[in-house]
Design an enzyme around this catalytic site. Sequence first.
Site, short mmCIF file in Angstrom:
data_model
loop_
_atom_site.label_atom_id
_atom_site.label_comp_id
_atom_site.label_asym_id
_atom_site.label_seq_id
_atom_site.Cartn_x
_atom_site.Cartn_y
_atom_site.Cartn_z
N HIS A 72 0.61 -1.32 0.04
CA HIS A 72 0.02 -0.05 -0.01
C HIS A 72 0.75 1.23 0.07
CE1 HIS A 72 0.43 -0.02 4.46
NE2 HIS A 72 0.56 1.41 4.31
N ASP B 167 -0.54 -7.63 1.51
CA ASP B 167 -0.08 -6.16 1.60
C ASP B 167 1.58 -6.38 1.56
OD1 ASP B 167 0.56 -3.68 1.49
OD2 ASP B 167 -0.51 -3.16 3.59
N SER C 281 4.16 2.38 8.06
CA SER C 281 3.88 1.25 7.20
C SER C 281 4.98 0.57 6.47
CB SER C 281 2.89 2.07 6.18
OG SER C 281 1.57 2.27 6.67
N GLY C 282 5.12 -0.43 6.27
CA GLY C 282 5.98 -1.24 5.46
C GLY C 282 7.07 -1.49 6.37
#
Length: 560
Positions: A53, A100, A197-198
């Site tokens: 994402h 994801d 994120s990630g």
Amino acid sequence: MVMCGITPLNTRIVGGQNAPPGNWPWQASLQTSGSHFCGGSLINSEWVVTAAHCFSSIPASLTVSLGLQSLQGPNPNGVSRTVTKIIVNPNYNAIANDNDICLLQLSSPVTFTDFIVPICLAAPGSTFFSGVSSWVTGFGNIALGVSLPPPGNLMEVNVPIVGNRQCNCDYGVGRITNNMICAGLSAGGKDSCQGDSGGPLVSKQGSRWILGGIVSFGDGCAKPNLPGVYTRVSQYQSWINSQITSSQPGFVTFTSTGTDSDLSISCAGLPPLPTTLPPTTVPQPVFCGQAPLNSILGGSLVATAGVWPWMASLHWNGSHMCGGTLVAVDSVLSNADCFSSSRTPSEWTVVLGRLKQNGSNPFEVTLNVTNITLSNLNGSNIAVLHLSTQPNLSNYIQPICLDNGLTFALGSTCWAAGWNADQGGVEQVLQEFQTSVENCGNGSSSDSICTRTLTLEKGDSGGPLMCKLGSSWFQAAVLSARNTTRQTRDAVMQFPKLSTFRTFLARTVGFLSPPSNSTNTSASNSTNTTLPNGGATPAHSLVFLFFHLLVFSACLQLFL
């Protein structure tokens, strides 16, 4: 498998908020035009794993920074690379946040230091029970809508794993898939947030840190009964290895102890756990020495996948050290010399189903070692490694039969196999060597087997000398790079027969049997090899049978 998950500068058990330098050396900062927007984790010298994402739109300029302690100010240990390839998982579903995960290839390899180290990845079969301690790190917001204050130090937070049943109850049944893993406090207050994120969710096993999750999504940040949701890394080994064909990342099975308390969780809409025991099934017997994909006719030096399905690659601290063989459903046989540097089980892993040390191995599995047992005879010795879990047997993973007192006739064709850094090309493909059983010469004992001379290197030690009896393969000896060469009329290499260690093997492993219909008294290319308690039909039995036929024929004439 690359060396991974070792942090020389991380000795903390619990921590505060600011992560000390070098504590999380796989942490990556993804930046566009110099601004941080997502995290990531280094998994080998050229690849970073992150969340899909993060790339809902592709940034105009993308760099990956590693070894950072802060986003501003001096970072003497930091390096940056541009990105040459962005690979989003083809099954990524942006609406459901499923699958994801994304891979980034760096423009050039980075050099590993105390501040830049790849993380190990959770292998398929890993179990993260509720309450397992995990750490999340990142440069994201410190609260919903609250940016990380200057100089933007790397932050860390310790959160427990939340089981998927509980997480489904928290978010609404069906929202959390098997491709996700959750972590957080029921009271809230600790969580990843926007900008993280990630980034990595890691847990420690022995001396290694293992990436269990990738920061994916959540309902706000640090809310009570709404844990953070992460991509479950153990679901993606095949996909990752299909994209990274050289210097593949290190996959390690994370195993939780005790019982999974999440199994007692229930809520409206959540399918109940079975209340009745499943039908009793009779376990299928495990036979040894079967290699369905082996059609060896001789001559080849480079093995192909599944030809020697019992071959094991023994890794010490992430690097191939020795060969070995699967000899039981949970045991691997090797050479005792391989463990002169360390006999600590947590420092060793066993890779089964592997063909290439540097390349794609879609059928392999990496298993932890729980115990290492050495024989204690005078002279050469062997070692048995007990595995933490039993691998699923397939065409590519099978046990080999052990010599329990066999006779291998002179001239029988046998094979050796192994990996060493000087053979197999860039990918270091498994090498196979055809040889034959030779006379050991005067002064030799029945405890030895001799073959035509083989060139063995350190990485070959622990591998097998294999001979085929009927339709089953038997291991006659364990290879060693320091095996002696006897000076006979034609120089031969001498190995201690595996049957020499019969008592030790019976105590530590036991002996599997080949299928009954495959027991044949002849070794490959020979007519005189016998199995224990058996043998070829003696010639006088044929004469005796012929005599009875004559008598029967004469008696028959009397009644005509």
